[in-house]
Scaffold this active site. Structure first.
Site, PDB file in Angstrom:
ATOM      1  N   SER B  75       0.803  -1.221   0.000  1.00 49.58           N
ATOM      2  CA  SER B  75       0.000   0.000   0.000  1.00 49.58           C
ATOM      3  C   SER B  75       0.838   1.274   0.000  1.00 49.58           C
ATOM      4  CB  SER B  75      -0.936   0.021   1.213  1.00 49.58           C
ATOM      5  OG  SER B  75      -0.226   0.349   2.382  1.00 49.58           O
ATOM      6  N   LYS B 112       1.981   4.227   7.213  1.00 48.20           N
ATOM      7  CA  LYS B 112       1.146   5.098   6.376  1.00 48.20           C
ATOM      8  C   LYS B 112       1.692   6.526   6.453  1.00 48.20           C
ATOM      9  CE  LYS B 112      -2.227   2.209   5.149  1.00 48.20           C
ATOM     10  NZ  LYS B 112      -1.382   1.017   5.379  1.00 48.20           N
TER      11      LYS B 112
END
Lengths: 425, 154
Positions: B75, B112
Site C-alpha cells: 500500500s 502510512k
C-alpha cells in the site's frame, strides 16, 4: 548544599517491553514468567489489581488466568537487555554520575544540578516514554535509601504523576509520610528482619528512623544501623559507577524435561560452563575453581531424591572454556548417580581474580596461555558477530532435549534481523 | 610487537621478571622496540587515516530511539516502500503533516502517511486501491514512531 539522589525505576519492566512491540497487550492482564515458564516475574497493573503476587508458580494460576484472560509471556531477556541499555544510556545524560543498579533501575546523582528536580524528573519520564517507549517512575531523596522509598511513593500514588521528591518535604511532613509506610518497605529490610523489628515495636519506617542505632546494631547488624542513618538523611551509601567485577559467576537452569542420563547432563553442564566462561572473559577475569551441582525435583516428594555439589579447584586459574568444561565434567561424573530424574544443574565459578594480576609461576606455560587467550578471544568475537552460540564446543550437543521450556516467547525484535516487528502497508 | 613476543616466548617467565624488574622500564623499552620495527618508506597516507564510512552513522540519528521494522504489503509503493523492505524508525522525531509513520491501529503496526485535515488527522496509503484511514474522534490514534529511511533491496 543538600544531597539529591534520584532512583529511576521502570514500571513493570518486562511487561512494558512486551507491550512496546505488541500494542494489543495494552490494557490487558499480562504476566512474564521466569525460565521454563516457572514463576511470575513481572505483572501488569491489571494483574496486580487481581491480587496476584510476584514469584507465584504459573501452574497455580491456570484457573484464575483462564477466568480473567491473563496472557502469559516467556522471558525474552535479549529484548529486555537491549531496551534496558537504551533507557540507561538516555538517563546517563541527565547526571554526572549514574549507578545502574539492576536491569530496570538506576541511581542518578542530582546534587548540584540547579533546576527544580521534580521538573527534571518529569522531563526524564517523558523522554524515556517517548524515545524508548518504557514508562518509568522517579524518586528523589537525600540518600539512596530515601530515594528508593520516594520511588515507591511515586509508583503507588497516582496523583504524583510518577515523581516524588522527598527533599521538598519539611521534616514534619516527611515524618508523617514515613509513619504511613510499614517498615518492610525500606530498602534492604527483608521479611525476617521485618518480623523481628515488629517484635520490638518497630512497625513503620518512621519507627525505624527513630530507633536507637546502637541497639539496632547490637541486635541486627551494622548494615541496618546504616539504614537508620540513611533514613535520617545521612548518606552512607555512595553511587557505585562501575558494576564491580563479580566475585562469583553462577549459571544454572532448570531443565525443560527431567533428565536421567549422564550424556544429557554433560551437555547441559558444558552449555552452562560455556556461558559462565563467556561472562568471566567479559569482565576480564580468571577463575581459580569451579563448582558443579545437580539436583532432582524436591517438589516431587515420591520420587527418589538426590542433590550433590562438588567444588573443583583448578591448578592454574583460567578463563579457557575448554579447561573449565573439563573440570566441570570431572566433577559431574563424580556426583552423578543413575536412577534419578534430575531437574536442575548448574556451575559456579569461584576464586575470581582480574586476568591482569594473574600471578606468574615458575612452571607457567606462557605459550599455551597465549594460544588459549587467542582462541577464546576469537571465539567470543565470532559469537558476538554471528550470534550467541554460533561457535561452541561440540560437547554442548546440537539437539538439546533438556533445553528450557519457553512456550510463549516473543520475537527478539531488536537483536535478530529475522525477528523484526512487521508493519503492514 | 612480533619480534618481542617471540623473544618473550623463548624466555621462561620467571627469568623475564628477573631481567626486567622494573615494569615501567620494560614497557618503555618495549615501546621503543616497537617503533623501530617498521623500516622502509613511511606510507604517505598515514596522516589521512580516517574511520571508514558507516551506514549506522548515516541512517541512525538517535541510537536509543531507533528501531528497525519489516514491511508487509504494497500500500505504500507510491512512496517507494515495497513488500519486504526494511524501515528505519525513530521514535524521537516529531510526526507532522506528511510524515511517513508507524501507527498503531487496532493493536497492529501499520505504515502510512500522516495527513492533517481540517477535521483532524488521517492515515493515507500511497496506492490508489487503499482508502484513507480516518481516525474517529473517540478513537485514539497512536503514532509509534516516524519512518526516517527505507532500505530496499535492488
Amino acid at each position: 548544599m543538600p544531597r539529591a539522589i534520584a532512583l529511576v525505576d521502570c514500571n513493570n519492566f518486562y511487561v512494558s517491553c512486551e507491550r512496546l512491540f505488541q500494542p494489543k497487550l495494552e490494557g490487558k492482564p499480562v504476566v512474564v514468567l521466569s525460565n521454563n515458564d516457572g514463576c511470575v516475574v513481572s505483572r501488569s497493573q491489571e494483574v496486580k489489581d487481581l491480587g496476584i503476587k510476584m514469584a507465584v508458580p504459573w501452574y497455580q494460576l491456570k484457573d484464575i488466568a483462564k477466568r480473567h484472560g491473563i496472557i502469559p509471556r516467556s522471558s525474552n531477556y535479549s529484548l529486555y537487555a537491549d531496551l534496558s541499555n537504551r533507557v540507561m544510556s538516555l538517563l546517563s545524560g541527565y547526571a554526572p554520575q549514574q549507578e545502574v543498579y539492576s536491569i530496570d533501575e538506576c541511581f542518578l546523582e542530582l546534587t548540584g544540578i540547579h533546576t527544580v528536580h521534580a521538573e527534571l524528573a518529569q522531563t526524564m519520564r517523558q523522554q524515556i516514554k517517548r524515545h524508548v517507549g518504557i514508562p518509568v517512575c522517579v524518586g528523589i531523596g537525600a540518600t539512596k535509601t530515601l530515594a528508593k522509598l520516594a520511588n515507591h511513593v511515586a509508583k503507588k500514588d497516582p496523583r504524583r504523576d510518577g515523581v516524588c521528591d522527598l527533599n521538598t518535604y519539611n521534616p514534619s511532613e516527611l515524618d508523617a509520610l514515613l509513619a504511613y509506610f510499614p517498615v518492610g518497605e525500606v530498602w534492604g529490610v527483608g521479611r525476617r528482619s521485618t518480623a523481628r523489628l515488629q517484635a520490638l515495636g518497630i512497625d513503620t519506617v518512621l519507627d525505624l528512623k527513630r530507633a536507637s542505632p546502637k541497639r539496632i546494631r547490637d541486635e541486627f547488624s551494622v548494615v541496618l544501623e546504616r539504614t537508620i542513618a540513611e533514613l535520617n538523611g545521612i548518606a552512607c551509601l555512595e553511587l557505585d559507577e562501575l558494576m564491580p567485577a563479580k566475585q562469583q559467576i553462577i549459571c544454572s537452569r532448570s531443565f525443560g524435561n527431567l533428565v536421567g542420563n549422564l550424556p544429557d547432563l554433560e551437555q547441559a553442564v558444558i552449555a552452562y560452563t560455556t556461558r559462565a566462561a563467556e561472562k568471566l572473559r567479559n569482565q576480564h577475569s580468571i577463575a581459580g575453581g569451579i563448582q558443579v551441582y545437580i539436583r532432582t525435583n524436591p517438589h516431587k516428594e515420591r520420587d527418589p531424591q538426590h542433590q550433590e555439589a562438588m567444588l573443583l579447584p583448578l591448578h592454574e586459574a583460567t578463563d579457557d572454556t575448554r579447561l573449565l568444561c573439563h573440570a566441570a565434567l570431572q566433577g559431574l561424573r563424580r556426583i552423578y548417580r543413575s536412577g534419578y530424574a534430575y531437574q536442575k544443574a548448574g556451575v559456579i565459578l569461584t576464586a575470581i581474580t582480574p586476568r591482569a594480576t594473574r600471578p606468574r609461576t615458575l612452571f607457567d606455560d606462557v605459550e599455551s596461555q597465549q594460544r588459549s587467550h587467542a582462541l577464546m578471544t576469537t571465539m567470543d568475537a565470532i559469537n558476538r558477530r554471528m550470534g550467541s552460540g554460533s561457535l561452541k564446543l561440540l560437547g554442548e550437543g546440537t539437539q538439546k532435549s533438556w533445553a528450557m521450556r519457553r512456550e510463549n516467547v516473543s520475537p527478539r525484535y531488536t537483536t535478530e534481523w529475522q525477528e523484526l516487528a512487521v508493519a503492514t502497508a | 610487537m612480533p619480534s618481542l613476543s617471540h623473544s618473550r616466548r623463548s624466555m621462561p617467565s620467571s627469568l623475564l621478571s628477573l631481567t626486567y624488574p622494573n615494569k615501567e622500564l620494560f614497557h618503555r623499552q618495549y615501546a621503543l622496540l616497537r617503533g623501530a620495527v617498521p623500516a622502509g618508506f613511511p606510507s604517505p597516507a598515514d596522516d589521512y587515516i580516517e574511520g571508514r564510512l558507516s551506514l549506522d552513522d548515516h541512517l541512525v540519528q538517535h541510537k536509543e530511539s531507533t528501531f528497525f521494522m519489516r514491511v508487509a504489503g504494497d500500500s505504500m509503493r507510491g512512496l517507494g516502500i515495497f513488500d519486504g523492505d526494511l524501515l528505519v524508525v525513530d521514535r524521537a522525531m516529531p510526526a507532522t503533516h506528511g510524515s511517513v509513520v508507524i501507527a498503531v491501529v487496532d493493536g497492529e503496526f501499520t505504515v502510512k502517511q500522516l495527513i492533517d485535515t481540517a477535521r483532524g488527522q488521517l492515515l493515507r496509503a500511497a496506492h490508489p486501491d487503499y482508502p484513507d484511514v480516518h481516525i474517529r474522534p473517540e478513537q485514539d490514534l497512536s503514532i509509534w514512531g516516524v519512518v526516517q529511511w527505507n532500505v530496499h533491496k535492488v
